[in-house]
Design a protein around this motif. Structure first.
Motif, mmCIF file in Angstrom:
data_model
loop_
_atom_site.group_PDB
_atom_site.id
_atom_site.type_symbol
_atom_site.label_atom_id
_atom_site.label_comp_id
_atom_site.label_asym_id
_atom_site.label_seq_id
_atom_site.Cartn_x
_atom_site.Cartn_y
_atom_site.Cartn_z
ATOM 1 N N MET A 286 0.816 -1.221 0.000
ATOM 2 C CA MET A 286 0.000 0.000 0.000
ATOM 3 C C MET A 286 0.852 1.274 0.000
ATOM 4 S SD MET A 286 -3.221 -1.075 2.379
ATOM 5 C CE MET A 286 -2.365 -1.933 3.681
ATOM 6 N N ALA A 287 2.175 1.113 0.174
ATOM 7 C CA ALA A 287 3.064 2.285 0.126
ATOM 8 C C ALA A 287 3.744 2.400 -1.241
ATOM 9 C CB ALA A 287 4.108 2.195 1.226
ATOM 10 N N LEU A 288 3.372 1.539 -2.184
ATOM 11 C CA LEU A 288 3.944 1.613 -3.536
ATOM 12 C C LEU A 288 3.121 2.582 -4.379
ATOM 13 C CD1 LEU A 288 4.550 -2.196 -4.326
ATOM 14 C CD2 LEU A 288 6.258 -0.496 -3.617
ATOM 15 N N LEU A 289 3.779 3.615 -4.886
ATOM 16 C CA LEU A 289 3.092 4.605 -5.720
ATOM 17 C C LEU A 289 3.875 4.795 -7.010
ATOM 18 C CD1 LEU A 289 2.107 7.585 -3.340
ATOM 19 C CD2 LEU A 289 0.988 5.394 -3.593
ATOM 20 N N PRO A 290 3.220 5.276 -8.071
ATOM 21 C CA PRO A 290 3.977 5.584 -9.289
ATOM 22 C C PRO A 290 5.042 6.638 -8.973
ATOM 23 C CG PRO A 290 1.612 5.676 -9.685
ATOM 24 C CD PRO A 290 1.790 5.546 -8.211
ATOM 25 N N LEU A 291 6.204 6.523 -9.587
ATOM 26 C CA LEU A 291 7.310 7.459 -9.327
ATOM 27 C C LEU A 291 6.836 8.906 -9.517
ATOM 28 C CD1 LEU A 291 10.406 7.646 -8.766
ATOM 29 C CD2 LEU A 291 10.712 7.734 -11.246
ATOM 30 N N GLY A 292 7.072 9.732 -8.513
ATOM 31 C CA GLY A 292 6.718 11.154 -8.614
ATOM 32 C C GLY A 292 5.319 11.480 -8.112
ATOM 33 N N ALA A 293 4.520 10.445 -7.793
ATOM 34 C CA ALA A 293 3.159 10.705 -7.297
ATOM 35 C C ALA A 293 3.231 11.205 -5.863
ATOM 36 C CB ALA A 293 2.327 9.423 -7.354
ATOM 37 N N LYS A 294 2.260 12.035 -5.495
ATOM 38 C CA LYS A 294 2.191 12.502 -4.104
ATOM 39 C C LYS A 294 1.138 11.660 -3.378
ATOM 40 C CE LYS A 294 1.952 17.088 -5.670
ATOM 41 N NZ LYS A 294 2.392 16.889 -6.995
ATOM 42 N N PRO A 295 1.473 11.159 -2.187
ATOM 43 C CA PRO A 295 0.459 10.393 -1.465
ATOM 44 C C PRO A 295 -0.654 11.300 -0.949
ATOM 45 C CG PRO A 295 2.524 10.431 -0.225
ATOM 46 C CD PRO A 295 2.761 11.207 -1.477
ATOM 47 N N ILE A 296 -1.883 10.807 -0.992
ATOM 48 C CA ILE A 296 -3.012 11.546 -0.433
ATOM 49 C C ILE A 296 -3.311 10.919 0.925
ATOM 50 C CG2 ILE A 296 -5.434 12.197 -0.719
ATOM 51 C CD1 ILE A 296 -5.087 11.944 -3.735
ATOM 52 N N PRO A 297 -3.165 11.701 2.009
ATOM 53 C CA PRO A 297 -3.378 11.116 3.335
ATOM 54 C C PRO A 297 -4.774 10.518 3.492
ATOM 55 C CG PRO A 297 -2.514 13.362 3.502
ATOM 56 C CD PRO A 297 -2.847 13.126 2.062
ATOM 57 N N ASN A 298 -4.808 9.351 4.125
ATOM 58 C CA ASN A 298 -6.087 8.674 4.391
ATOM 59 C C ASN A 298 -6.321 8.735 5.902
ATOM 60 O OD1 ASN A 298 -8.096 6.791 4.915
ATOM 61 N ND2 ASN A 298 -7.413 5.366 3.329
ATOM 62 N N PRO A 299 -7.254 9.589 6.353
ATOM 63 C CA PRO A 299 -7.429 9.761 7.797
ATOM 64 C C PRO A 299 -8.087 8.566 8.480
ATOM 65 C CG PRO A 299 -9.051 11.072 6.607
ATOM 66 C CD PRO A 299 -8.173 10.438 5.567
ATOM 67 N N VAL A 300 -8.645 7.648 7.694
ATOM 68 C CA VAL A 300 -9.421 6.555 8.275
ATOM 69 C C VAL A 300 -8.762 5.185 8.065
ATOM 70 C CG1 VAL A 300 -11.684 5.425 8.275
ATOM 71 C CG2 VAL A 300 -11.539 7.882 7.835
ATOM 72 N N GLY A 301 -8.272 4.924 6.864
ATOM 73 C CA GLY A 301 -7.770 3.584 6.542
ATOM 74 C C GLY A 301 -6.261 3.543 6.356
ATOM 75 N N ALA A 302 -5.774 2.345 5.996
ATOM 76 C CA ALA A 302 -4.331 2.139 5.859
ATOM 77 C C ALA A 302 -3.771 2.677 4.556
ATOM 78 C CB ALA A 302 -4.034 0.647 5.949
ATOM 79 N N ALA A 303 -4.532 2.521 3.464
ATOM 80 C CA ALA A 303 -3.967 2.814 2.146
ATOM 81 C C ALA A 303 -4.073 4.294 1.788
ATOM 82 C CB ALA A 303 -4.684 1.980 1.084
ATOM 83 N N PRO A 304 -2.922 4.959 1.544
ATOM 84 C CA PRO A 304 -3.015 6.340 1.065
ATOM 85 C C PRO A 304 -3.454 6.353 -0.393
ATOM 86 C CG PRO A 304 -0.705 5.669 1.225
ATOM 87 C CD PRO A 304 -1.534 4.503 1.685
ATOM 88 N N GLY A 305 -3.953 7.481 -0.846
ATOM 89 C CA GLY A 305 -4.271 7.624 -2.258
ATOM 90 C C GLY A 305 -3.053 8.187 -2.975
ATOM 91 N N ALA A 306 -3.238 8.604 -4.231
ATOM 92 C CA ALA A 306 -2.121 9.187 -4.976
ATOM 93 C C ALA A 306 -2.625 10.323 -5.853
ATOM 94 C CB ALA A 306 -1.456 8.119 -5.838
ATOM 95 N N HIS A 307 -1.767 11.332 -5.987
ATOM 96 C CA HIS A 307 -2.066 12.480 -6.840
ATOM 97 C C HIS A 307 -0.914 12.634 -7.826
ATOM 98 C CE1 HIS A 307 -2.166 17.186 -7.070
ATOM 99 N NE2 HIS A 307 -2.558 16.632 -8.187
ATOM 100 N N VAL A 308 -1.256 12.633 -9.107
ATOM 101 C CA VAL A 308 -0.231 12.798 -10.139
ATOM 102 C C VAL A 308 -0.689 13.869 -11.118
ATOM 103 C CG1 VAL A 308 1.353 11.530 -11.658
ATOM 104 C CG2 VAL A 308 -0.090 10.244 -10.091
ATOM 105 N N SER A 309 0.203 14.808 -11.436
ATOM 106 C CA SER A 309 -0.098 15.786 -12.491
ATOM 107 C C SER A 309 0.464 15.219 -13.784
ATOM 108 C CB SER A 309 0.565 17.127 -12.194
ATOM 109 O OG SER A 309 0.122 17.607 -10.952
ATOM 110 N N VAL A 310 -0.406 15.072 -14.777
ATOM 111 C CA VAL A 310 0.011 14.467 -16.050
ATOM 112 C C VAL A 310 -0.383 15.410 -17.177
ATOM 113 C CG1 VAL A 310 -0.005 12.327 -17.395
ATOM 114 C CG2 VAL A 310 -0.878 12.309 -15.050
ATOM 115 N N GLY A 311 0.570 16.127 -17.740
ATOM 116 C CA GLY A 311 0.228 17.076 -18.802
ATOM 117 C C GLY A 311 -0.806 18.062 -18.303
ATOM 118 N N ARG A 312 -1.956 18.125 -19.001
ATOM 119 C CA ARG A 312 -2.996 19.071 -18.596
ATOM 120 C C ARG A 312 -3.899 18.529 -17.496
ATOM 121 N NH1 ARG A 312 -7.767 17.886 -23.086
ATOM 122 N NH2 ARG A 312 -9.194 18.678 -21.518
ATOM 123 N N SER A 313 -3.712 17.269 -17.140
ATOM 124 C CA SER A 313 -4.664 16.628 -16.215
ATOM 125 C C SER A 313 -4.123 16.459 -14.804
ATOM 126 C CB SER A 313 -5.037 15.230 -16.706
ATOM 127 O OG SER A 313 -5.313 15.235 -18.064
#
Ligand code: ATP
Length: 267
Positions: A120-147
């Motif tokens: 659950m700590a494996l993220l795509p290179l350069g992604a920012k983890p999104i804190p999960n206040p309730v569960g174990a798995a953080p999310g991920a935020h990636v800026s990709v071009g315009r998205s």
């Protein structure tokens, strides 16, 4: 009015077999709409890397905001991060911040940092983890071009606070300074088909509003139509006034020969 385009992707075999209802998509669609985004697609895919990769690539090629839910847990069928990394041609790496999050989550529980938990700590290179206040798995935020891509867990009580505390904040710079408001009116005694031309005329009061009728009662015996007007404007006062103009005009039209004993109530 400029609105960034958003896609919502919900992931999970449970959704495709009808075992769970996709409440995440509806909740996210409402949040994104009222934040000023234009949601163009909601797509559901199973826990299959190739399917997730294909839909992610489509989404990233045609939208400004992509939000996914599901498939972030510790089990082997939780493959969303792997698919995100593949879609972006990035390696999946152990993210230090995400590892701290996972370790902290388990530090108060009698559990070892096994391979499944470290996953659950494996993220795509350069992604920012999104804190999960309730569960174990953080999310991920990636800026990709315009998205901006946000990868969130499937469990609604984890996903919602993560959206409200992180995603909404990160979206601020790309969302227009708009207030989106909805007003509704229930029209009784006019069949939806008879209401349609009146709605068309009332809609002219606000060309940028989204006007939609929803039949609720029995069409022939006791027609009841819920009319919803979604208005977007630089200020909430303007948005309210625009929606109110459409409703006001519609009520005038219904009252003036819209059909016998028609009555309406505004919410
Ligand atoms: P966790 O990291 O907490 O394990 P996850 O990201 O792995 O979460 P899933 O395994 O995909 O999440 O789903 C876990 C549960 O969350 C499902 O069994 C279901 O109850 C709920 N869930 C998942 N997706 C949705 C959805 N789109 N709408 C509503 N509930 C959902």
């Amino acid at each position: 009015l400029y609105k960034p385009i958003a896609w919502i992707i919900t992931i999970g075999n449970e959704l495709l077999v009808g075992r769970i209802v996709d409440t995440n998509a509806a909740w996210l669609a409402s949040r994104l709409t009222f934040l000023g985004a234009s949601v163009r697609r909601i797509v559901t895919v199973g826990d299959t890397v190739d399917d997730i990769v294909a839909v992610l690539r489509d989404a990233l090629a045609s939208s400004d905001i992509v939000v996914t839910t599901g498939g972030l847990g510790p089990t082997d069928d939780d493959i969303t991060m792997e698919a995100v990394a593949a879609a972006l041609n990035l390696p999946l790496v152990l993210n230090r911040e995400a590892l701290e999050h996972v370790s902290r989550f388990y530090s108060t529980k009698p559990a070892e940092l096994t391979r499944e938990r470290l996953k659950m700590a494996l993220l795509p290179l350069g992604a920012k983890p999104i804190p999960n206040p309730v569960g174990a798995a953080p999310g991920a935020h990636v800026s990709v071009g315009r998205s901006e891509l946000f990868v969130l867990p499937g469990v609604p009580r984890e996903m919602k606070p993560m959206f409200d505390s992180y995603v909404a904040d990160k979206l601020k710079p790309i969302l227009p300074e708009l207030c989106v408001r909805e007003k509704s009116v229930v029209v009784k005694g006019v069949a939806e088909a008879d209401l349609a031309p009146l709605l068309r005329r009332a809609s002219r009061e606000c060309v940028s509003c989204y006007v939609k009728s929803h039949p609720k009662g029995h069409e022939a015996e006791s027609p009841l139509v819920d009319v919803r007007v979604l208005a977007s404007a630089p200020t909430c006062e303007e948005a309210d006034a625009m929606a109110q103009r459409v409703i006001g005009r519609l009520m005038e039209l219904v009252g003036g020969g819209g059909g016998g004993g028609a009555s309406s109530s505004v919410r």
